[in-house]
Write an enzyme that holds these catalytic residues in place. Structure first.
Site, PDB file in Angstrom:
ATOM      1  N   GLU A  46      13.449   6.729  19.076  1.00  0.00           N
ATOM      2  CA  GLU A  46      12.056   6.535  19.505  1.00  0.00           C
ATOM      3  C   GLU A  46      11.331   7.880  19.597  1.00  0.00           C
ATOM      4  O   GLU A  46      10.164   8.005  19.213  1.00  0.00           O
ATOM      5  CB  GLU A  46      12.013   5.857  20.879  1.00  0.00           C
ATOM      6  CG  GLU A  46      12.645   4.478  20.927  1.00  0.00           C
ATOM      7  CD  GLU A  46      14.139   4.514  21.226  1.00  0.00           C
ATOM      8  OE1 GLU A  46      14.837   5.442  20.763  1.00  0.00           O
ATOM      9  OE2 GLU A  46      14.609   3.597  21.908  1.00  0.00           O
ATOM     10  N   TRP A 164      49.119   8.987  -6.673  1.00  0.00           N
ATOM     11  CA  TRP A 164      48.160   8.159  -5.977  1.00  0.00           C
ATOM     12  C   TRP A 164      48.315   6.730  -6.454  1.00  0.00           C
ATOM     13  O   TRP A 164      48.517   6.492  -7.642  1.00  0.00           O
ATOM     14  CB  TRP A 164      46.733   8.634  -6.239  1.00  0.00           C
ATOM     15  CG  TRP A 164      46.506  10.066  -5.784  1.00  0.00           C
ATOM     16  CD1 TRP A 164      46.363  11.164  -6.563  1.00  0.00           C
ATOM     17  CD2 TRP A 164      46.410  10.536  -4.442  1.00  0.00           C
ATOM     18  NE1 TRP A 164      46.166  12.291  -5.794  1.00  0.00           N
ATOM     19  CE2 TRP A 164      46.190  11.922  -4.481  1.00  0.00           C
ATOM     20  CE3 TRP A 164      46.487   9.897  -3.202  1.00  0.00           C
ATOM     21  CZ2 TRP A 164      46.044  12.698  -3.334  1.00  0.00           C
ATOM     22  CZ3 TRP A 164      46.335  10.679  -2.069  1.00  0.00           C
ATOM     23  CH2 TRP A 164      46.117  12.069  -2.147  1.00  0.00           C
ATOM     24  N   ASP A 194      54.551  13.517   4.249  1.00  0.00           N
ATOM     25  CA  ASP A 194      53.454  13.974   3.369  1.00  0.00           C
ATOM     26  C   ASP A 194      52.782  15.274   3.808  1.00  0.00           C
ATOM     27  O   ASP A 194      51.989  15.821   3.046  1.00  0.00           O
ATOM     28  CB  ASP A 194      52.331  12.912   3.300  1.00  0.00           C
ATOM     29  CG  ASP A 194      52.838  11.582   2.797  1.00  0.00           C
ATOM     30  OD1 ASP A 194      53.939  11.551   2.211  1.00  0.00           O
ATOM     31  OD2 ASP A 194      52.137  10.574   3.001  1.00  0.00           O
ATOM     32  N   SER A 295      54.233   1.837   7.081  1.00  0.00           N
ATOM     33  CA  SER A 295      54.639   0.468   7.420  1.00  0.00           C
ATOM     34  C   SER A 295      54.878   0.276   8.909  1.00  0.00           C
ATOM     35  O   SER A 295      54.519  -0.743   9.480  1.00  0.00           O
ATOM     36  CB  SER A 295      55.963   0.141   6.732  1.00  0.00           C
ATOM     37  OG  SER A 295      55.801   0.126   5.347  1.00  0.00           O
ATOM     38  N   ASN A 298      51.611   0.555  11.152  1.00  0.00           N
ATOM     39  CA  ASN A 298      50.777  -0.626  10.866  1.00  0.00           C
ATOM     40  C   ASN A 298      51.344  -1.858  11.557  1.00  0.00           C
ATOM     41  O   ASN A 298      50.620  -2.664  12.131  1.00  0.00           O
ATOM     42  CB  ASN A 298      50.692  -0.871   9.356  1.00  0.00           C
ATOM     43  CG  ASN A 298      49.884   0.206   8.650  1.00  0.00           C
ATOM     44  OD1 ASN A 298      49.224   1.008   9.298  1.00  0.00           O
ATOM     45  ND2 ASN A 298      49.948   0.230   7.330  1.00  0.00           N
TER      46      ASN A 298
HETATM   47  C1  AOF Z   1      17.765   4.757  22.641  1.00  0.00           C
HETATM   48  N1  AOF Z   1      17.568   5.294  21.413  1.00  0.00           N
HETATM   49  O1  AOF Z   1      18.256   6.319  19.593  1.00  0.00           O
HETATM   50  C2  AOF Z   1      19.871   5.734  21.192  1.00  0.00           C
HETATM   51  C3  AOF Z   1      20.078   5.083  22.441  1.00  0.00           C
HETATM   52  O2  AOF Z   1      23.156  10.635  26.385  1.00  0.00           O
HETATM   53  P1  AOF Z   1      21.967  10.074  25.674  1.00  0.00           P
HETATM   54  O3  AOF Z   1      20.677  10.455  26.356  1.00  0.00           O
HETATM   55  O4  AOF Z   1      21.939  10.359  24.209  1.00  0.00           O
HETATM   56  O5  AOF Z   1      22.028   8.485  25.864  1.00  0.00           O
HETATM   57  C4  AOF Z   1      23.041   7.736  25.244  1.00  0.00           C
HETATM   58  C5  AOF Z   1      22.822   6.266  25.531  1.00  0.00           C
HETATM   59  O6  AOF Z   1      21.518   5.872  25.117  1.00  0.00           O
HETATM   60  C6  AOF Z   1      23.768   5.378  24.727  1.00  0.00           C
HETATM   61  O7  AOF Z   1      24.959   5.132  25.434  1.00  0.00           O
HETATM   62  C7  AOF Z   1      22.947   4.109  24.554  1.00  0.00           C
HETATM   63  O8  AOF Z   1      22.969   3.299  25.715  1.00  0.00           O
HETATM   64  C8  AOF Z   1      21.559   4.664  24.374  1.00  0.00           C
HETATM   65  N2  AOF Z   1      21.318   4.962  22.949  1.00  0.00           N
HETATM   66  N3  AOF Z   1      19.016   4.597  23.107  1.00  0.00           N
HETATM   67  O9  AOF Z   1      16.811   4.419  23.344  1.00  0.00           O
HETATM   68  C9  AOF Z   1      18.535   5.792  20.689  1.00  0.00           C
HETATM   69  N4  AOF Z   1      20.886   6.270  20.504  1.00  0.00           N
HETATM   70 ZN    ZN Z   2      16.605   6.618  24.393  1.00  0.00          ZN
END
Ligand code: AOF
Ligand code: ZN
Length: 361
Positions: A46, A164, A194, A295, A298
């Site tokens: 936002e 591969w 590996d 294996s 998993n």
């Molecule tokens: C939003 N817009 O783009 C995202 C959100 O530590 P902060 O401030 O980055 O907050 C992380 C939390 O914010 C995350 O756990 C989730 O609840 C929310 N993510 N919220 O409004 C965003 N990435």
């Molecule tokens: Zn936010």
């Protein structure tokens, strides 16, 4: 909202344990600004979408996830949106399951007089953020079991040769998968056989958050001159071992920047609870975990019912024999006991077939 989902997608591989979020400002049916959450700790979608927008403008805001209502690494997006008093509609794809948000912003926006529409393409957004939702709600990583196999389900020849099985196109996609997860897990058997580096390569110069390399090594047999240990300062490295292992080796590894998780042995047979380990990994912010086991590993995660998704790269080859199937162990005795999968995607990748399926729970 589809455009906002595509915008959110740009953060994949960099935002976890935060969600992928995209936001658009729309005026007269035209997108006039867009933004996404680009990396953990960076500004939210936002903020990015609104930074060039005058607070007096009349427009609508589309956001894939409910705006945050709390102070985390960044201030609440709710407070920012409330400044845009002339916005008419706020369209929110999906509620944020984070207990600090969970409907708070939706209520706050409505109280302030905005027209708020929710649940728009929400199942797509939940799928886009499947690891975020799972990690938050179940306090465990969302586990993807990935393997490159022959058409008869083998991951190596009788002599252990596996390089591969699949084409370079498949291997490129597998590297991308590594970059999109927070952890890559293998067993000590794979390290001894590996000597892998376990880092994402060939990701077209894109910067990703490096995934943690997680080794299941109950008795700490890992050689100090293995590639993993030698690169532990540069790439996050976690070794899970039994609580019965002596202090000295643990301390030596820790000095080399390895993080040790020591888990209580169940029956003094070298095995510890994978579930306990998963809970600990979730506490350490591993939301998406890729298992690249042999294996044995998993079989262990499958038997512990910890697998959420299966991704198989299937090569048109047959190896035959009893050894090294993708999932080892005893198998099952009756079909009624089979793990049912729901196929999500099937693609041709060069000569191979890519299969992505969810475990029905
Ligand atoms: C939003 N817009 O783009 C995202 C959100 O530590 P902060 O401030 O980055 O907050 C992380 C939390 O914010 C995350 O756990 C989730 O609840 C929310 N993510 N919220 O409004 C965003 N990435
Ligand atoms: Zn936010």
């Amino acid at each position: 909202m589809e455009k906002a989902i595509a915008e959110a997608e740009k953060g994949r591989g960099s935002v976890s344990p935060n969600p992928l979020v995209g936001a658009l400002v729309v005026k007269n049916n035209k997108v006039i600004s867009k933004g996404h959450h680009s990396a953990y700790g960076k500004s939210h979608a936002e903020v990015e979408a609104l930074k060039s927008i005058n607070p007096r403008l009349k427009a609508d805001l589309y956001v894939t996830l409910e705006p945050c209502a709390h102070y985390g690494k960044t201030p609440p997006c709710l407070n920012l949106i409330l400044k845009y008093k002339n916005f008419a509609k706020i369209i929110i794809g999906c509620k944020d399951p984070n207990p600090q948000v969970k409907g708070k912003s939706i209520r706050g926006l409505r109280k302030a007089g905005f027209q708020v529409k929710t649940s728009v393409l929400s199942s797509r957004i939940k799928k886009q953020n499947e690891a975020y939702f799972y990690h938050l709600e179940k306090k465990r990583p969302f586990v993807t079991l990935k393997a490159a196999i022959t058409l008869d389900g083998k991951i190596a020849t009788r002599d252990g040769e596996s390089k591969w099985i699949t084409s370079s196109t498949s291997r490129k996609k597998a590297h991308r998968l590594r970059a999109e997860n927070d952890g890559i897990m293998v067993g000590i058997g794979t390290v001894l056989a590996d000597d892998p580096l376990l880092i994402p390569r060939n990701t077209k110069g894109r910067k990703f958050k490096p995934p943690a390399r997680i080794i299941i090594d109950p008795k700490l047999k890992i050689p100090l001159d293995s590639k993993i240990i030698k690169t532990a300062k540069a790439y996050p490295t976690i070794i899970a071992c039994s609580n019965l292992v002596g202090k000295l080796k643990k301390e030596n590894l820790e000095k080399l920047s390895v993080k040790i998780i020591s888990i209580k042995e169940k029956n003094r047979d070298g095995h510890f609870s994978m579930d306990e380990l998963m809970k600990e990994l979730a506490r350490r912010n591993i939301a998406g975990l890729l298992i690249e086991g042999g294996s044995k590993l998993n079989s262990e995660v499958w038997q512990s019912k910890l697998v959420n998704k299966v991704i198989f790269f299937v090569a048109p080859k047959l190896f035959g024999g009893q050894e090294l199937p993708v999932i080892g162990g005893q198998g099952i005795s009756s079909i009624a006991g089979a793990t049912e999968l729901k196929i999500n995607k099937v693609e041709r990748l060069d000569k191979d077939i890519y299969i992505e399926a969810y475990v029905s729970k």
